[in-house]
Design a protein around this motif. Structure first.
Motif, short mmCIF file in Angstrom:
data_model
loop_
_atom_site.label_atom_id
_atom_site.label_comp_id
_atom_site.label_asym_id
_atom_site.label_seq_id
_atom_site.Cartn_x
_atom_site.Cartn_y
_atom_site.Cartn_z
N LEU A 1 -2.79 0.70 9.58
CA LEU A 1 -1.99 1.10 8.43
C LEU A 1 -1.76 -0.08 7.51
N VAL A 2 -1.39 -1.22 8.11
CA VAL A 2 -1.14 -2.43 7.34
C VAL A 2 -2.41 -2.87 6.61
N LEU B 1 -3.08 -0.63 3.75
CA LEU B 1 -2.16 -0.94 2.65
C LEU B 1 -2.68 -2.13 1.86
N LYS B 2 -3.04 -3.19 2.58
CA LYS B 2 -3.52 -4.40 1.89
C LYS B 2 -4.80 -4.12 1.12
#
Lengths: 85, 103
Positions: free
Chosen positions: A11-12, A15-16
């Motif tokens: 998820l991170v 996002l990035k």
């Protein structure tokens, strides 16, 4: 046991990745606008070679400009934050 | 391109928490933290992009094969003077607010 942790990291990363893509899109739009303004004074039936060259150089110079500004900006931020302490 | 700020961005390590005890709350906090960092980075990036455009308009005339030392100096000065101007504006604004509060 790592099933949920993986998805969190993913998820991170997603996002990035999305932020990076958005930044690229914004940069491209900005460069198109700025270089069009600088290089195509009076739009003709096609881009002539001077205009084409101008647009390419314009993009290269703009990227250099952003990098220079980023450097100066960073130096100034560092100096400011050192003054505060 | 904005390498200056990317240095601290990747120092994030979310893999340190050991699996089984991790609650949803903790995960949400971590993700919240990442999002806040990303927001801060995005704000800085937006500021750099805006200043770049302003200084580009002020300093670069016709794009050529090189920026040249003059233009580079202009860009660097432009960033610094923009900072100085912002500081003046902030001070002045503060004064006005204080004056309107006391008067």
């Amino acid at each position: 046991m790592d099933g949920s942790k993986m998805s969190q990291d993913e998820l991170v990363e997603k996002l990035k990745h999305q932020v990076a893509l958005e930044n690229i899109e914004l940069l491209l739009m900005k460069m198109s606008r700025l270089c069009f303004n600088k290089c195509i004074i009076k739009p003709g039936p096609s881009l002539d070679s001077t205009e084409q060259k101008c647009v390419s150089m314009c993009m290269d110079r703009y990227m250099e400009t952003v990098s220079l500004v980023s450097k100066s900006f960073g130096e100034r931020l560092m100096a400011e934050s050192q003054n505060m302490h | 391109m904005t390498d200056f700020f990317n240095n601290n961005s990747d120092s994030f390590d979310l893999g340190s928490s050991s699996g089984t005890g991790t609650t949803d709350k903790l995960k949400a906090d971590e993700i919240q933290k990442v999002i806040m960092m990303e927001q801060q980075k995005a704000q800085l990036n937006a500021q750099i992009q805006e200043i770049s455009e302003m200084c580009w308009e002020k300093c670069v005339d016709k794009p050529s094969a090189k920026l040249g030392t003059k233009t580079e100096a202009c860009l660097s000065n432009c960033v610094k003077r923009f900072f100085d101007s912002s500081v003046i504006i902030a001070h002045r604004f503060n004064q006005l607010i204080q004056r309107s509060n006391t008067g």
